[in-house]
Write a protein that holds these residues in place. Structure first.
Motif: not given
Lengths: 319, 319
Positions: B174-180, B208-212
């Protein structure tokens, strides 16, 4: 002898404890009120089903009449610290039941199946059924602070307001479109004896009777239907039954109880001191049976249960 | 001085306790890992956010490194009696946090708002932010019993399997489609110092770092970024960081930590005994700073926090 019992809260729990002390629990089916089900902290709480289940499991807090024995309330305290409402007391162990039920309901399981799972997992061999798998919610129209009307959920009325507000009306939201849970009508039809526990006839047994089909099944069953009065003389043994009966236009007496269960009630167990109501009960075609109905310990619970079980033979002789 | 800290679990909690002992908590923003969030008994549990919040509230069980001090586990025991899984330990008081969070999420509130509510209600004046309001879930590909692959949630790997299975891969679903989460990028941009707590660089800081956008913000911020090594010599201070770093192809050393945080890490606080890594760290353009990084009590937590806060001035002199 197959017994089917309609059950509300505390009074019912005592009689159920007595019944399983007198008979094989496999022969007992309990039909529990879900009109006072409520949501607390996002959890689905079924107070009367749990009281019955805990009583049958021998784990009820007998002093309080609800919840588990040897309970703590640490989550509740922490909820208070988070600023949440804490007037509805959920114990730490009790929480497991509500968490389990809520998760299974979200999984799409019917309440009747979940109630059976909880009972089995707590070692209960009697069958515990909710009156319905659909939501029926008891609401109380009460006098607000300004004298105007305010609609309360049953738990708001009973727990938050401690039943101290004036009751003007009782309604069972959702009852018309609800159906009896699987097994309810069969349990009434197939019983050798149907017992109406000494519960509040308006808000404990009333919601059960409001589910379409249940009153008709009670009328149609070949089994005798025996109630236990929750009223001694002119007052409820416990709780706000008196206020609620008045709000429904019923006299606060064994006669009012008989009237609430007309026309399908065959006999009503009343306190020996209440023989004065016998003519009125007989006029209502209800056979009065006399036994001590105030249960203070397991012995008196079992004695009353034995008197209720004996009613079947007594009624057969009377026919 | 505005401090923004990236935080995982136990090691982060200790440094956060030290930081709020050294500075005005209003000046601290914590960006917490939610990659190890999980659902237990239908409740949304955010272990790292709660560890940070409880630490900042002074209510963390310091011995265990998670959960609340003076905790009981009676609901957990009752859950076991109901046949539910009990390998994930939720305490009775801790349950209140999860019940609150779960209900608010069901109401449609974002996790960041709820995290702030919980922190405020527990008396925390530092700001605690989840890395994202969207679900990012750390999964571990491990060796199954038959030697084949098995994907585990992070908690299955860490708690149920006690991190004793061979790790082959780590993924952040889910990281790719997540936002900070709101405020995360601003907190990094506006900080006077960014601190990477001594957390596992793969599964605590990695999500944390994987969140675009977050790594880019760390690269772009004018603030110095100072990490604290979770590795002393060739081993993690606690937990499975070593195994996880190896699975990611990183050397289990302060150099491996520096490499995980390239190219935006300015300095890394390492144990004085680890001067041997200085050439490799300098080659990676990371300034080594020396302080005792093993925190055993509030005094050592505060001492390390003071060393981290002093890094800003040290780095300014070095420029």
């Amino acid at each position: 002898m197959r017994i089917t019992a309609l059950a509300g809260g505390t009074g019912a729990a005592k009689l159920l404890r007595g019944l399983v002390a007198c008979l094989d629990p496999h022969d007992l089916t309990v039909i529990g009120n879900t009109g006072d089900d409520t949501e607390v902290w996002g959890l689905h709480v079924s107070p009367d089903l749990d009281t019955a289940t805990y009583a049958l499991a021998g784990r009820l807090d007998v002093g309080r009449g609800w919840g588990l024995a040897d309970e703590t309330f640490r989550c509740l305290e922490a909820m208070g610290r988070l600023g949440e409402e804490t007037w509805f007391n959920l114990g730490d162990r009790d929480l497991a039941t509500h968490l389990y039920r809520t998760r299974r309901l979200r999984d799409g399981r019917p309440l009747s199946a979940i109630t059976g799972e909880i009972a089995r997992r707590l070692g209960v061999t009697a069958r515990v059924l909710p009156m319905s798998d659909e939501p029926v919610r008891t609401r109380v129209r009460a006098a607000g602070a300004d004298g105007g009307d305010v609609w309360l959920t049953f738990q708001e009325y009973f727990v938050r307001e401690r039943a101290k507000v004036e009751v003007r009306e009782v309604a069972f939201d959702g009852a018309e479109s609800a159906g009896p849970a699987p097994g309810v009508l069969e349990a009434i039809h197939d019983a050798d004896l149907v017992v109406v526990c000494p519960s509040n006839p308006v808000t404990s047994v009333g919601p059960i009777l409001a589910v379409p089909g249940i009153a008709r099944a009670l009328d149609a069953t070949a089994a005798p239907v025996v109630g236990v009065s929750p009223i001694v003389g002119g007052a409820a043994v416990s709780g706000p039954a008196g206020d609620l009966m008045r709000a429904r236009g019923l006299p606060v007496s064994p006669v009012g109880v008989a009237r609430a269960y007309a026309p399908w009630l065959d006999a009503l167990v009343v306190e020996p001191g209440d023989r004065t109501f016998e003519p009125a009960l007989r006029a209502a075609r209800v056979t009065p049976l006399y036994a001590s109905i105030v249960m203070t310990d397991l012995q008196s619970e079992a004695a009353l249960a034995a008197a209720v079980l004996a009613a079947r033979a007594q009624l057969a002789r009377a026919c």
